[in-house]
Motif scaffolding. Sequence first.
Motif, PDB file in Angstrom:
ATOM      1  N   MET A   1     -14.983  26.160 -50.209  1.00  0.00           N
ATOM      2  CA  MET A   1     -15.737  24.923 -50.114  1.00  0.00           C
ATOM      3  C   MET A   1     -14.893  23.698 -50.408  1.00  0.00           C
ATOM      4  SD  MET A   1     -18.866  25.510 -49.209  1.00  0.00           S
ATOM      5  CE  MET A   1     -19.738  24.049 -49.735  1.00  0.00           C
ATOM      6  N   SER A   2     -13.801  23.887 -51.186  1.00  0.00           N
ATOM      7  CA  SER A   2     -12.967  22.751 -51.560  1.00  0.00           C
ATOM      8  C   SER A   2     -11.904  22.447 -50.514  1.00  0.00           C
ATOM      9  CB  SER A   2     -12.296  22.999 -52.915  1.00  0.00           C
ATOM     10  OG  SER A   2     -11.481  24.158 -52.844  1.00  0.00           O
ATOM     11  N   ASP A   3     -11.770  23.310 -49.504  1.00  0.00           N
ATOM     12  CA  ASP A   3     -10.762  23.118 -48.469  1.00  0.00           C
ATOM     13  C   ASP A   3     -11.172  21.938 -47.584  1.00  0.00           C
ATOM     14  OD1 ASP A   3      -9.018  23.202 -46.378  1.00  0.00           O
ATOM     15  OD2 ASP A   3      -9.109  25.389 -46.127  1.00  0.00           O
ATOM     16  N   PRO A   4     -10.335  20.861 -47.490  1.00  0.00           N
ATOM     17  CA  PRO A   4     -10.689  19.697 -46.656  1.00  0.00           C
ATOM     18  C   PRO A   4     -10.953  20.078 -45.210  1.00  0.00           C
ATOM     19  CG  PRO A   4      -8.830  19.191 -48.088  1.00  0.00           C
ATOM     20  CD  PRO A   4      -9.063  20.665 -48.204  1.00  0.00           C
ATOM     21  N   GLN A   5     -10.204  21.043 -44.679  1.00  0.00           N
ATOM     22  CA  GLN A   5     -10.404  21.456 -43.292  1.00  0.00           C
ATOM     23  C   GLN A   5     -11.795  22.066 -43.110  1.00  0.00           C
ATOM     24  OE1 GLN A   5      -7.150  24.033 -42.251  1.00  0.00           O
ATOM     25  NE2 GLN A   5      -5.830  22.327 -41.692  1.00  0.00           N
ATOM     26  N   PHE A   6     -12.254  22.816 -44.121  1.00  0.00           N
ATOM     27  CA  PHE A   6     -13.595  23.410 -44.058  1.00  0.00           C
ATOM     28  C   PHE A   6     -14.660  22.324 -44.029  1.00  0.00           C
ATOM     29  CE2 PHE A   6     -17.443  25.167 -45.843  1.00  0.00           C
ATOM     30  CZ  PHE A   6     -17.555  26.399 -45.220  1.00  0.00           C
ATOM     31  N   ARG A   7     -14.482  21.302 -44.879  1.00  0.00           N
ATOM     32  CA  ARG A   7     -15.486  20.246 -44.981  1.00  0.00           C
ATOM     33  C   ARG A   7     -15.520  19.381 -43.730  1.00  0.00           C
ATOM     34  NH1 ARG A   7     -13.349  19.528 -50.222  1.00  0.00           N
ATOM     35  NH2 ARG A   7     -12.423  17.553 -49.575  1.00  0.00           N
ATOM     36  N   SER A   8     -14.450  19.338 -42.950  1.00  0.00           N
ATOM     37  CA  SER A   8     -14.398  18.426 -41.813  1.00  0.00           C
ATOM     38  C   SER A   8     -14.657  19.130 -40.480  1.00  0.00           C
ATOM     39  CB  SER A   8     -13.026  17.734 -41.756  1.00  0.00           C
ATOM     40  OG  SER A   8     -11.995  18.683 -41.537  1.00  0.00           O
ATOM     41  N   LEU A   9     -15.138  20.369 -40.498  1.00  0.00           N
ATOM     42  CA  LEU A   9     -15.369  21.086 -39.255  1.00  0.00           C
ATOM     43  C   LEU A   9     -16.414  20.398 -38.379  1.00  0.00           C
ATOM     44  CD1 LEU A   9     -15.287  24.884 -40.239  1.00  0.00           C
ATOM     45  CD2 LEU A   9     -13.691  23.629 -38.770  1.00  0.00           C
ATOM     46  N   ILE A  10     -17.478  19.908 -38.984  1.00  0.00           N
ATOM     47  CA  ILE A  10     -18.543  19.269 -38.209  1.00  0.00           C
ATOM     48  C   ILE A  10     -19.276  18.268 -39.103  1.00  0.00           C
ATOM     49  CG2 ILE A  10     -20.326  20.988 -38.751  1.00  0.00           C
ATOM     50  CD1 ILE A  10     -21.211  20.733 -35.770  1.00  0.00           C
ATOM     51  N   ASN A  11     -19.644  17.138 -38.525  1.00  0.00           N
ATOM     52  CA  ASN A  11     -20.375  16.133 -39.308  1.00  0.00           C
ATOM     53  C   ASN A  11     -21.773  15.929 -38.725  1.00  0.00           C
ATOM     54  OD1 ASN A  11     -20.104  14.343 -37.056  1.00  0.00           O
ATOM     55  ND2 ASN A  11     -18.098  13.680 -37.812  1.00  0.00           N
ATOM     56  N   LEU A  12     -22.526  15.077 -39.362  1.00  0.00           N
ATOM     57  CA  LEU A  12     -23.921  14.894 -38.961  1.00  0.00           C
ATOM     58  C   LEU A  12     -24.031  14.317 -37.549  1.00  0.00           C
ATOM     59  CD1 LEU A  12     -26.892  15.083 -39.736  1.00  0.00           C
ATOM     60  CD2 LEU A  12     -26.717  12.795 -40.750  1.00  0.00           C
ATOM     61  N   ARG A  13     -23.139  13.397 -37.202  1.00  0.00           N
ATOM     62  CA  ARG A  13     -23.210  12.816 -35.868  1.00  0.00           C
ATOM     63  C   ARG A  13     -22.969  13.862 -34.800  1.00  0.00           C
ATOM     64  NH1 ARG A  13     -25.990   9.367 -33.025  1.00  0.00           N
ATOM     65  NH2 ARG A  13     -24.802   8.236 -31.424  1.00  0.00           N
ATOM     66  N   GLN A  14     -21.997  14.773 -35.039  1.00  0.00           N
ATOM     67  CA  GLN A  14     -21.731  15.835 -34.072  1.00  0.00           C
ATOM     68  C   GLN A  14     -22.932  16.776 -33.952  1.00  0.00           C
ATOM     69  OE1 GLN A  14     -18.091  17.021 -36.041  1.00  0.00           O
ATOM     70  NE2 GLN A  14     -16.838  16.375 -34.267  1.00  0.00           N
ATOM     71  N   LEU A  15     -23.593  17.020 -35.083  1.00  0.00           N
ATOM     72  CA  LEU A  15     -24.799  17.845 -35.044  1.00  0.00           C
ATOM     73  C   LEU A  15     -25.908  17.153 -34.256  1.00  0.00           C
ATOM     74  CD1 LEU A  15     -24.916  19.195 -38.724  1.00  0.00           C
ATOM     75  CD2 LEU A  15     -24.574  20.553 -36.633  1.00  0.00           C
ATOM     76  N   GLU A  16     -26.002  15.825 -34.368  1.00  0.00           N
ATOM     77  CA  GLU A  16     -27.000  15.078 -33.590  1.00  0.00           C
ATOM     78  C   GLU A  16     -26.739  15.227 -32.098  1.00  0.00           C
ATOM     79  OE1 GLU A  16     -28.389  11.327 -36.388  1.00  0.00           O
ATOM     80  OE2 GLU A  16     -26.519  11.155 -35.244  1.00  0.00           O
ATOM     81  N   VAL A  17     -25.470  15.146 -31.725  1.00  0.00           N
ATOM     82  CA  VAL A  17     -25.125  15.298 -30.309  1.00  0.00           C
ATOM     83  C   VAL A  17     -25.465  16.710 -29.839  1.00  0.00           C
ATOM     84  CG1 VAL A  17     -23.232  15.328 -28.635  1.00  0.00           C
ATOM     85  CG2 VAL A  17     -23.329  13.533 -30.392  1.00  0.00           C
ATOM     86  N   LEU A  18     -25.074  17.690 -30.632  1.00  0.00           N
ATOM     87  CA  LEU A  18     -25.367  19.084 -30.292  1.00  0.00           C
ATOM     88  C   LEU A  18     -26.872  19.304 -30.135  1.00  0.00           C
ATOM     89  CD1 LEU A  18     -24.609  22.067 -29.963  1.00  0.00           C
ATOM     90  CD2 LEU A  18     -24.529  22.247 -32.471  1.00  0.00           C
ATOM     91  N   ARG A  19     -27.650  18.753 -31.050  1.00  0.00           N
ATOM     92  CA  ARG A  19     -29.108  18.901 -31.012  1.00  0.00           C
ATOM     93  C   ARG A  19     -29.696  18.274 -29.738  1.00  0.00           C
ATOM     94  NH1 ARG A  19     -33.304  15.745 -34.841  1.00  0.00           N
ATOM     95  NH2 ARG A  19     -34.928  17.342 -35.129  1.00  0.00           N
ATOM     96  N   ALA A  20     -29.206  17.077 -29.395  1.00  0.00           N
ATOM     97  CA  ALA A  20     -29.730  16.384 -28.221  1.00  0.00           C
ATOM     98  C   ALA A  20     -29.381  17.139 -26.939  1.00  0.00           C
ATOM     99  CB  ALA A  20     -29.174  14.966 -28.173  1.00  0.00           C
ATOM    100  N   VAL A  21     -28.172  17.658 -26.853  1.00  0.00           N
ATOM    101  CA  VAL A  21     -27.776  18.401 -25.653  1.00  0.00           C
ATOM    102  C   VAL A  21     -28.600  19.687 -25.532  1.00  0.00           C
ATOM    103  CG1 VAL A  21     -25.886  19.616 -24.493  1.00  0.00           C
ATOM    104  CG2 VAL A  21     -25.460  17.420 -25.609  1.00  0.00           C
ATOM    105  N   MET A  22     -28.848  20.343 -26.644  1.00  0.00           N
ATOM    106  CA  MET A  22     -29.676  21.549 -26.622  1.00  0.00           C
ATOM    107  C   MET A  22     -31.092  21.224 -26.166  1.00  0.00           C
ATOM    108  SD  MET A  22     -28.429  23.590 -30.062  1.00  0.00           S
ATOM    109  CE  MET A  22     -29.599  24.924 -29.814  1.00  0.00           C
ATOM    110  N   ARG A  23     -31.569  20.040 -26.492  1.00  0.00           N
ATOM    111  CA  ARG A  23     -32.937  19.660 -26.120  1.00  0.00           C
ATOM    112  C   ARG A  23     -33.030  19.363 -24.621  1.00  0.00           C
ATOM    113  NH1 ARG A  23     -33.702  15.479 -29.443  1.00  0.00           N
ATOM    114  NH2 ARG A  23     -34.631  16.795 -31.036  1.00  0.00           N
ATOM    115  N   TYR A  24     -32.040  18.605 -24.089  1.00  0.00           N
ATOM    116  CA  TYR A  24     -32.125  18.161 -22.700  1.00  0.00           C
ATOM    117  C   TYR A  24     -31.379  19.056 -21.724  1.00  0.00           C
ATOM    118  CZ  TYR A  24     -34.248  13.880 -24.430  1.00  0.00           C
ATOM    119  OH  TYR A  24     -35.095  12.995 -25.011  1.00  0.00           O
TER     120      TYR A  24
END
Length: 314
Positions: A1-24
């Motif tokens: 959990m303390s690994d910076p690379q682990f924490r930066s894999l995906i952020n909220l904005r990327q999840l928003e994009v993923l969610r919208a594409v899955m919807r449409y």
Amino acid sequence: MSDPQFRSLINLRQLEVLRAVMRYRTTIGAAEELGMSQPAVSNAIKLTESKLGIALFDRVSNRLVPTADAQLLMADAEPLFLVHEAVQRKAWDLRTGRAGVLRIHTTSELSQYLIPPVLALFMADHPDVQVTIEAMRMEPLLEGVESGSADLGIAMKPPVRPSLTREVLVEAEMMCISPKGDVLAGLPVLTPFDLRGRRVVGPPPVSPLGAMIAQAFERSSHHYHPDIEARFANIVSPLVARGLGIGFVDEMTAHQSTEPAFDVHRFRPRIAIPVCGLFVRDKPRARLAQAFITHALQYMQSRIARSDDKEDTA
């Protein structure tokens, strides 16, 4: 959990994009929902897939079909969106004054006859606000506003304090009330002369309102000595209703009921009672406090009926 690379894999904005594409199931539909360009959405999906090292969509007949991994990811992410939406609503409520905390210090009679109807108007516009109301005597009321314990104070004829600014909501009148069936019932106006030999119920002469009554009596060459001293008008009115004397109350208390157990009279010489909102001077007013004062101003100016005989100073 303390690994910076682990924490930066995906952020909220990327999840928003993923969610919208899955919807449409298209980048065009997702772009319209998110207010982004279609290429920006496509690039965001490619970047996320690259960082995660997995495919998120299968391209089938110009449609983007989410993979099993994408569906697993979004199943865990959905609670984040619910929390985010709740935070967004709360932020909007705070911006528009629909949420927060409002602390009011006021006097006893105003807490009974003014605050409830104004609060009903206020809460209709600000249903999620937490409100704290403290009824107290004048000195601790002023100190509470000065110290910041209250966002605003509401009082009748508050004394001048250099640290406080006063906003007059309305100029009410001092009224007299008499028990139902009293010999004075037919008189629309009472004077100190009419009260001679009668038991009087009212604020003590040393109080701010009592001092105003005493001055009015002196102008008519009479003396004000209440037989029953009651500092607050909401105590005077039930005493008068019990037939214990002629009472002095403010205009709001006098007209608080459509069928009071007493008759109401104007008093002359006229005694004006400014009802004021109190704020700390040279400090921005809290948005909710100003909204409450605005409702109070509108309510009181519509509630307090002005007489047509202001020139009468007899």
